[in-house]
Design an enzyme around this catalytic site. Sequence first.
Site, PDB file in Angstrom:
ATOM      1  CB  SER A   1      -0.941  -0.049   1.204  1.00 59.31           C
ATOM      2  OG  SER A   1      -1.999   0.866   1.074  1.00 59.31           O
ATOM      3  CG  MET A   2       2.293   5.296   2.515  1.00 64.61           C
ATOM      4  SD  MET A   2       2.084   6.145   4.107  1.00 64.61           S
ATOM      5  CE  MET A   2       3.104   5.116   5.165  1.00 64.61           C
TER       6      MET A   2
END
Length: 266
Positions: free
Chosen positions: A96-97
């Site tokens: 994700s991030m």
Amino acid sequence: MPQPAEQFTKWVRRSHPAPQARTRLVCLPHAGGSASFYFPVSRALAPSVEVLAVQYPGRQDRRHEPNIPDLHVMADRIFDAVRHLDDKPLALFGHSMGAVLAYEVALRMQDAGLPAPARVFTSGRRAPSCVRDERIHAATDQQLVAELRKLSGTDSTMLTDPELLEMIMPAIRSDYRAVETYAHDPGRKLDCPVTVLTGDSDPRVTVGEAAAWEHHTSGPTDLHVYPGGHFYLAEPRESVRVIELLRELLAGQGADAPARGRAVVA
């Protein structure tokens, strides 16, 4: 200015030291996540691959440090912490991030003239060129909790405990702000293999958006699609498959990437 060893100790957690490992894997957590998320990966890959999990400020043992709501600044700090690890091949894995941070750290390695990462793994995140107008970081606490429930990446007991929520919410909101305000440089590309992993029902990433990572490297790419949502890799069955893939690609049993654009549906 912090010395390399001090910077490394602040930012990196090494749960299972593996000095004889041929490859190191730097793992970068998701928004609101911490280094402990990768403890099972570290345990499973040792001793053939040494896992170094990044600990962002504002959580766990760094909870008293200020959060960093800017991915470029975060990438600078992480790069400073790991740039001296050039004695053996180093790969990056981000979920994700963390996938965006892996990409940015790899670019900084490139800019510094360091050896290219052996491979960059981007998991659960659309390519930087696939932009969505998301403003979850500006939502109310109630709306942000609802988002976390939808993604199923946070222990549900934490989301019902007011004291715990008060403790973790600043880091989560800061991370969402960082990733939602991030902008990439369209003129930049990696020069290393990229392996893309995604869940087939992720509400934040379509398979097409994940596949678009191939436009962000001049090296080969491969796409692996697993059953599940945003945190597909936390499901027991899929976590085993992800570990097997990491071991195959990093421990010398499958060093060459599949052909560009090849998709593998698990």
